[in-house]
Design a protein around this motif. Structure first.
Motif, PDB file in Angstrom:
ATOM      1  N   MET A   1       0.723  -0.926  -0.147  1.00 18.52           N
ATOM      2  CA  MET A   1      -0.429  -0.214   0.119  1.00 18.52           C
ATOM      3  C   MET A   1       0.916   1.130   0.011  1.00 18.52           C
ATOM      4  N   LYS A   2       0.608   2.368  -0.862  1.00 22.36           N
ATOM      5  CA  LYS A   2       1.296   3.647  -1.442  1.00 22.36           C
ATOM      6  C   LYS A   2       1.046   4.348  -0.097  1.00 22.36           C
ATOM      7  N   PHE A   3       0.167   4.572  -0.238  1.00 17.50           N
ATOM      8  CA  PHE A   3      -0.939   5.780   0.488  1.00 17.50           C
ATOM      9  C   PHE A   3      -0.885   6.864   0.113  1.00 17.50           C
ATOM     10  N   ALA A   4      -0.676   6.852  -1.870  1.00 14.09           N
ATOM     11  CA  ALA A   4       0.270   8.250  -2.314  1.00 14.09           C
ATOM     12  C   ALA A   4      -1.766   9.309  -2.452  1.00 14.09           C
ATOM     13  N   GLY A   5      -2.865   8.528  -2.055  1.00 14.80           N
ATOM     14  CA  GLY A   5      -4.109  10.105  -1.907  1.00 14.80           C
ATOM     15  C   GLY A   5      -3.542  11.027  -0.267  1.00 14.80           C
ATOM     16  N   TRP A   6      -2.016  10.580   0.401  1.00 14.87           N
ATOM     17  CA  TRP A   6      -2.190  11.555   1.141  1.00 14.87           C
ATOM     18  C   TRP A   6      -2.520  13.204   1.344  1.00 14.87           C
ATOM     19  N   GLU A  68       9.096   1.470   2.407  1.00 14.05           N
ATOM     20  CA  GLU A  68       7.868   0.875   2.204  1.00 14.05           C
ATOM     21  C   GLU A  68       7.394  -0.132   2.787  1.00 14.05           C
ATOM     22  N   ASP A  69       7.433   0.173   4.363  1.00 14.48           N
ATOM     23  CA  ASP A  69       6.596  -0.305   5.404  1.00 14.48           C
ATOM     24  C   ASP A  69       5.428  -0.717   5.474  1.00 14.48           C
ATOM     25  N   ASP A  70       5.175  -0.746   5.708  1.00 15.33           N
ATOM     26  CA  ASP A  70       2.357  -0.605   5.294  1.00 15.33           C
ATOM     27  C   ASP A  70       2.736  -0.060   7.484  1.00 15.33           C
ATOM     28  N   GLU A  71       3.384  -0.723   7.958  1.00 16.61           N
ATOM     29  CA  GLU A  71       3.167  -1.081   9.342  1.00 16.61           C
ATOM     30  C   GLU A  71       3.361   0.901   9.618  1.00 16.61           C
ATOM     31  N   VAL A  72       4.744   1.639   9.268  1.00 12.32           N
ATOM     32  CA  VAL A  72       5.046   2.711   9.562  1.00 12.32           C
ATOM     33  C   VAL A  72       4.438   2.950   9.091  1.00 12.32           C
ATOM     34  N   ARG A  73       3.933   3.337   7.269  1.00 11.46           N
ATOM     35  CA  ARG A  73       3.706   4.078   6.611  1.00 11.46           C
ATOM     36  C   ARG A  73       1.826   4.209   7.860  1.00 11.46           C
ATOM     37  N   ARG A  74       1.079   3.425   7.885  1.00 14.41           N
ATOM     38  CA  ARG A  74       0.263   3.281   8.350  1.00 14.41           C
ATOM     39  C   ARG A  74      -0.163   4.058   9.764  1.00 14.41           C
ATOM     40  N   LEU A  75       0.911   4.091  10.614  1.00 17.06           N
ATOM     41  CA  LEU A  75       0.982   4.914  11.863  1.00 17.06           C
ATOM     42  C   LEU A  75       0.702   6.474  11.427  1.00 17.06           C
ATOM     43  N   ASN A 141      16.439   5.366   5.434  1.00 16.21           N
ATOM     44  CA  ASN A 141      15.811   5.033   3.919  1.00 16.21           C
ATOM     45  C   ASN A 141      16.128   3.505   5.051  1.00 16.21           C
ATOM     46  N   GLY A 142      14.386   2.935   4.617  1.00 15.47           N
ATOM     47  CA  GLY A 142      14.156   1.589   4.685  1.00 15.47           C
ATOM     48  C   GLY A 142      14.240   1.638   6.507  1.00 15.47           C
ATOM     49  N   LYS A 143      14.436   0.504   6.680  1.00 16.02           N
ATOM     50  CA  LYS A 143      14.684   0.540   8.393  1.00 16.02           C
ATOM     51  C   LYS A 143      15.033   0.812   9.037  1.00 16.02           C
ATOM     52  N   ALA A 144      16.498   1.655   8.991  1.00 19.84           N
ATOM     53  CA  ALA A 144      16.910   3.350   9.383  1.00 19.84           C
ATOM     54  C   ALA A 144      15.605   4.092   9.720  1.00 19.84           C
ATOM     55  N   ALA A 145      15.046   4.905   8.552  1.00 15.58           N
ATOM     56  CA  ALA A 145      14.483   5.108   8.581  1.00 15.58           C
ATOM     57  C   ALA A 145      13.284   5.417   9.141  1.00 15.58           C
ATOM     58  N   GLU A 146      12.650   3.840   9.499  1.00 15.17           N
ATOM     59  CA  GLU A 146      11.602   3.147  10.204  1.00 15.17           C
ATOM     60  C   GLU A 146      11.586   3.383  12.007  1.00 15.17           C
ATOM     61  N   VAL A 147      13.029   3.328  12.196  1.00 18.03           N
ATOM     62  CA  VAL A 147      13.557   3.203  13.716  1.00 18.03           C
ATOM     63  C   VAL A 147      14.190   4.728  13.999  1.00 18.03           C
ATOM     64  N   ARG A 148      14.381   5.531  12.993  1.00 19.05           N
ATOM     65  CA  ARG A 148      13.835   7.734  14.016  1.00 19.05           C
ATOM     66  C   ARG A 148      13.412   7.631  13.770  1.00 19.05           C
ATOM     67  N   TYR A 149      12.775   7.039  12.786  1.00 18.25           N
ATOM     68  CA  TYR A 149      10.822   7.815  12.664  1.00 18.25           C
ATOM     69  C   TYR A 149      10.063   7.545  14.445  1.00 18.25           C
ATOM     70  N   LEU A 193       2.223   1.862  21.006  1.00 16.89           N
ATOM     71  CA  LEU A 193       2.575   0.436  19.475  1.00 16.89           C
ATOM     72  C   LEU A 193       3.787   0.998  18.861  1.00 16.89           C
ATOM     73  N   ILE A 194       4.155   1.531  19.103  1.00 14.85           N
ATOM     74  CA  ILE A 194       5.418   2.700  18.490  1.00 14.85           C
ATOM     75  C   ILE A 194       6.541   1.928  19.405  1.00 14.85           C
ATOM     76  N   THR A 195       6.567   1.576  21.058  1.00  8.41           N
ATOM     77  CA  THR A 195       7.367   0.659  21.240  1.00  8.41           C
ATOM     78  C   THR A 195       7.007  -0.644  20.683  1.00  8.41           C
ATOM     79  N   ASP A 196       6.027  -0.976  20.532  1.00  9.68           N
ATOM     80  CA  ASP A 196       6.624  -2.550  19.169  1.00  9.68           C
ATOM     81  C   ASP A 196       6.790  -2.460  18.257  1.00  9.68           C
ATOM     82  N   LEU A 197       6.838  -1.646  17.474  1.00 10.54           N
ATOM     83  CA  LEU A 197       7.155  -1.135  16.592  1.00 10.54           C
ATOM     84  C   LEU A 197       8.902  -1.400  16.265  1.00 10.54           C
ATOM     85  N   LEU A 198       9.256  -0.574  17.412  1.00 13.76           N
ATOM     86  CA  LEU A 198      10.572  -0.344  17.599  1.00 13.76           C
ATOM     87  C   LEU A 198      11.021  -1.954  18.162  1.00 13.76           C
TER      88      LEU A 198
END
Length: 207
Positions: A1-6, A68-75, A141-149, A193-198
């Motif tokens: 899922m790309k969430f192109a309509g943000w 491109e991770d759906d869980e992080v993009r959804r949050l 990028n990728g996982k590093a961006a997810e963790v940083r965010y 939720l953030i704690t779980d994702l981390l």
């Protein structure tokens, strides 16, 4: 899922928020309410949280393009939509109250906490990311961006919850207190939720 309509979704949310502002302030026990003073907790919270929320929206849009991770993009999508909506409401209240959106007072002075953040490198209030931290998110990028965010947003929510609790305690406008209480509940839930994702990514909150 790309969430192109943000962007389209955020614009629609802003329109809904704008239409709800007058109703929210005029509804129920707020009818005929005298506007709060420019140096009141109500005005201070609206101004400061609008700035705080704007950074959360910015960080969420940054991570959208770094993973491109759906869980992080959804949050991130949920945070961007919710906080853009709430920001519109708070700025709308200031307009209705005919109060300035900026103040000569230090951020969080309405909580007797002026000067808690140095303001250096763009961190205007507790929990806000510095310009350097935002740059590090943009460069990841990728996982590093997810963790940083996720780490930056956990800290951001920590500061936001503290400020919202201050409004629950000090604000006099009922609809604003209710909004602040809703922020506390929603952001505390997101922090779990953030704690779980981390944890899934072998990391943890930094504070």
């Amino acid at each position: 899922m790309k969430f192109a309509g943000w962007i389209t979704g955020a614009a629609a949310t802003a329109l809904v928020a704008a239409g709800a502002i007058t109703y929210a302030v005029a509804d129920g026990d707020e009818s005929g309410m005298k506007a709060p003073a420019a140096d009141s907790a109500d005005a201070g919270f609206a101004r400061d949280m609008a700035v705080h929320h704007q950074q959360a929206v910015e960080m969420s849009y940054i991570v959208r393009d770094r993973t491109e991770d759906d869980e992080v993009r959804r949050l991130a999508y949920d945070i961007a939509q919710t906080q853009a909506n709430q920001r519109g409401m708070m700025l709308g209240w200031l307009d209705l109250w005919e109060l300035p959106k900026v103040s000569a007072d230090e951020p969080m002075a309405w909580m007797d906490m002026g000067g808690m953040a140095s303001g250096e490198d763009g961190s205007l209030m507790p929990g806000m990311a510095t310009n350097t931290e935002l740059d590090s998110l943009r460069e990841a990028n990728g996982k590093a961006a997810e963790v940083r965010y996720l780490q930056l947003m956990y800290a951001h929510h920590t500061g936001g919850v503290h400020m919202a609790e201050g409004c629950v305690d000090k604000c006099e406008v009922g609809v604003e207190r209710r909004l602040a209480q809703g922020m506390v509940q929603a952001q505390e839930s997101e922090m779990k939720l953030i704690t779980d994702l981390l944890k899934e990514r072998g990391a943890k909150p930094l504070n």
